[in-house]
Design a protein around this motif. Structure first.
Motif, PDB file in Angstrom:
ATOM      1  N   THR B  57       4.342  24.171 -10.262  1.00  0.00           N
ATOM      2  CA  THR B  57       3.300  24.979  -9.631  1.00  0.00           C
ATOM      3  C   THR B  57       3.972  26.075  -8.835  1.00  0.00           C
ATOM      4  N   TYR B  58       3.664  27.314  -9.165  1.00  0.00           N
ATOM      5  CA  TYR B  58       4.327  28.446  -8.544  1.00  0.00           C
ATOM      6  C   TYR B  58       3.476  29.020  -7.416  1.00  0.00           C
ATOM      7  N   GLU B  59       4.150  29.496  -6.393  1.00  0.00           N
ATOM      8  CA  GLU B  59       3.454  30.168  -5.302  1.00  0.00           C
ATOM      9  C   GLU B  59       3.014  31.564  -5.758  1.00  0.00           C
ATOM     10  N   GLN B  60       2.029  32.055  -5.061  1.00  0.00           N
ATOM     11  CA  GLN B  60       1.489  33.377  -5.404  1.00  0.00           C
ATOM     12  C   GLN B  60       2.589  34.418  -5.310  1.00  0.00           C
ATOM     13  N   GLY B  61       2.667  35.255  -6.341  1.00  0.00           N
ATOM     14  CA  GLY B  61       3.642  36.335  -6.355  1.00  0.00           C
ATOM     15  C   GLY B  61       4.954  35.973  -7.011  1.00  0.00           C
ATOM     16  N   VAL B  62       5.158  34.724  -7.362  1.00  0.00           N
ATOM     17  CA  VAL B  62       6.399  34.298  -8.015  1.00  0.00           C
ATOM     18  C   VAL B  62       6.178  34.288  -9.527  1.00  0.00           C
ATOM     19  N   GLU B  63       7.039  35.015 -10.249  1.00  0.00           N
ATOM     20  CA  GLU B  63       6.877  35.125 -11.698  1.00  0.00           C
ATOM     21  C   GLU B  63       7.399  33.869 -12.385  1.00  0.00           C
ATOM     22  N   LYS B  64       6.516  33.132 -13.006  1.00  0.00           N
ATOM     23  CA  LYS B  64       6.921  31.877 -13.636  1.00  0.00           C
ATOM     24  C   LYS B  64       7.779  32.113 -14.874  1.00  0.00           C
ATOM     25  N   ASP B  65       7.627  33.270 -15.515  1.00  0.00           N
ATOM     26  CA  ASP B  65       8.461  33.555 -16.689  1.00  0.00           C
ATOM     27  C   ASP B  65       9.845  34.028 -16.285  1.00  0.00           C
ATOM     28  N   LYS B  66       9.981  34.472 -15.052  1.00  0.00           N
ATOM     29  CA  LYS B  66      11.275  34.912 -14.543  1.00  0.00           C
ATOM     30  C   LYS B  66      12.056  33.722 -13.993  1.00  0.00           C
ATOM     31  N   PHE B  67      11.361  32.859 -13.307  1.00  0.00           N
ATOM     32  CA  PHE B  67      11.989  31.693 -12.670  1.00  0.00           C
ATOM     33  C   PHE B  67      11.470  30.419 -13.346  1.00  0.00           C
ATOM     34  N   LEU B  68      12.240  29.953 -14.338  1.00  0.00           N
ATOM     35  CA  LEU B  68      11.835  28.786 -15.106  1.00  0.00           C
ATOM     36  C   LEU B  68      12.309  27.515 -14.416  1.00  0.00           C
ATOM     37  N   SER B  77      16.257  18.519 -11.271  1.00  0.00           N
ATOM     38  CA  SER B  77      15.403  19.672 -11.487  1.00  0.00           C
ATOM     39  C   SER B  77      16.307  20.886 -11.639  1.00  0.00           C
ATOM     40  N   THR B  78      15.924  21.783 -12.523  1.00  0.00           N
ATOM     41  CA  THR B  78      16.719  22.995 -12.717  1.00  0.00           C
ATOM     42  C   THR B  78      15.847  24.236 -12.538  1.00  0.00           C
ATOM     43  N   LEU B  79      16.469  25.264 -11.998  1.00  0.00           N
ATOM     44  CA  LEU B  79      15.845  26.577 -11.850  1.00  0.00           C
ATOM     45  C   LEU B  79      16.667  27.554 -12.668  1.00  0.00           C
ATOM     46  N   THR B  80      16.041  28.218 -13.627  1.00  0.00           N
ATOM     47  CA  THR B  80      16.728  29.222 -14.426  1.00  0.00           C
ATOM     48  C   THR B  80      16.165  30.587 -14.094  1.00  0.00           C
ATOM     49  N   VAL B  81      17.037  31.467 -13.656  1.00  0.00           N
ATOM     50  CA  VAL B  81      16.651  32.852 -13.402  1.00  0.00           C
ATOM     51  C   VAL B  81      16.922  33.615 -14.689  1.00  0.00           C
ATOM     52  N   THR B  82      15.874  34.056 -15.340  1.00  0.00           N
ATOM     53  CA  THR B  82      16.021  34.711 -16.639  1.00  0.00           C
ATOM     54  C   THR B  82      16.119  36.219 -16.486  1.00  0.00           C
ATOM     55  N   SER B  83      16.907  36.829 -17.369  1.00  0.00           N
ATOM     56  CA  SER B  83      17.076  38.285 -17.368  1.00  0.00           C
ATOM     57  C   SER B  83      17.254  38.781 -15.929  1.00  0.00           C
TER      58      SER B  83
END
Lengths: 115, 113
Positions: B57-68, B77-83
């Protein structure tokens, strides 16, 4: 949503003096209030916390007070030492961990203890 | 006590590449992990909440496609910063909970060049 305000943003004290940092929260449903110490380049470390069923908690030189009516809580550090210098954050949540209880942080206080 | 291990502690990547940050609970099972972002001299801003086996669940303003965010097990748990772009440079911190408080990782300093 929940908002947590923290004051002051910077605090400089002489070694041995006391330091007080104050926070206010907006959501009356909040019932868990931790304080964290963060050193440069590191994650936050829990130093003390309080739940809404008590008004004060003390651990050696550190104490936290809570006023639920006014929605205020404060961190008190006595006999400050240079190693207390760090950034301190207050936080609030609606529960003691768990999936739905997000921690909302205050804006932080940079404490400098002058030797 | 509860320990959360976060890796890497520092990473430098080129603009346009992706970076993965890992957060592991070492001695407990974390039903929920939180990801925060912290800019210099600022507070921790919650990015997302991840529960094991379900979508974050993402907070408002956080791009879910950018931060997987992936929370495939009760300990990882993993966080992937894409592009990644230079504006993604920041300090990223994870936190894990089982319902008995919150334990934080040591943070990851991401620099995108």
């Amino acid at each position: 949503g929940e908002n947590v305000e923290q004051h002051p943003s910077t605090l400089s004290v002489q070694e041995g003096d006391s330091a007080v940092i104050k926070c206010t929260y907006s959501d009356s449903a909040s019932n868990y209030f931790p304080w964290y110490k963060q050193e440069l380049g590191k994650g936050p470390q829990l130093i003390i916390d309080i739940r809404s069923n008590v008004g004060e908690k003390k651990d050696q030189r550190i104490a936290v007070t809570l006023n639920k009516t006014a929605k205020h809580f404060s961190l008190h550090i006595t006999e400050t030492q240079p190693e207390d210098s760090a950034v301190y954050f207050c936080a609030a949540s609606k529960g003691y961990g768990g999936a739905t209880n997000k921690l909302i942080f205050g804006t932080g206080t940079l404490l400098a203890v002058q030797p | 006590g509860a320990v959360v291990s976060q890796h890497p502690s520092r990473v430098i990547c080129k603009s346009g590449t992706s970076v993965k940050i890992e957060c592991r609970s070492l001695d407990f099972q974390a039903t929920t992990m939180f990801w925060y972002r912290q800019f210099p001299k600022q507070s921790l801003m919650l990015m997302a909440t991840s529960n094991e086996g379900s979508k974050a669940t993402y907070e408002q303003g956080v791009e879910k496609d950018k931060f997987l965010i992936n929370h495939a097990s009760l300990t990882l748990s993993t966080l992937t910063v894409t592009s990644a772009h230079p504006e993604d440079s920041s300090f990223y911190i994870c936190s894990a909970t089982t319902g008995g408080g919150y334990t934080f990782g040591s943070g990851t300093r991401l620099t995108v060049v």
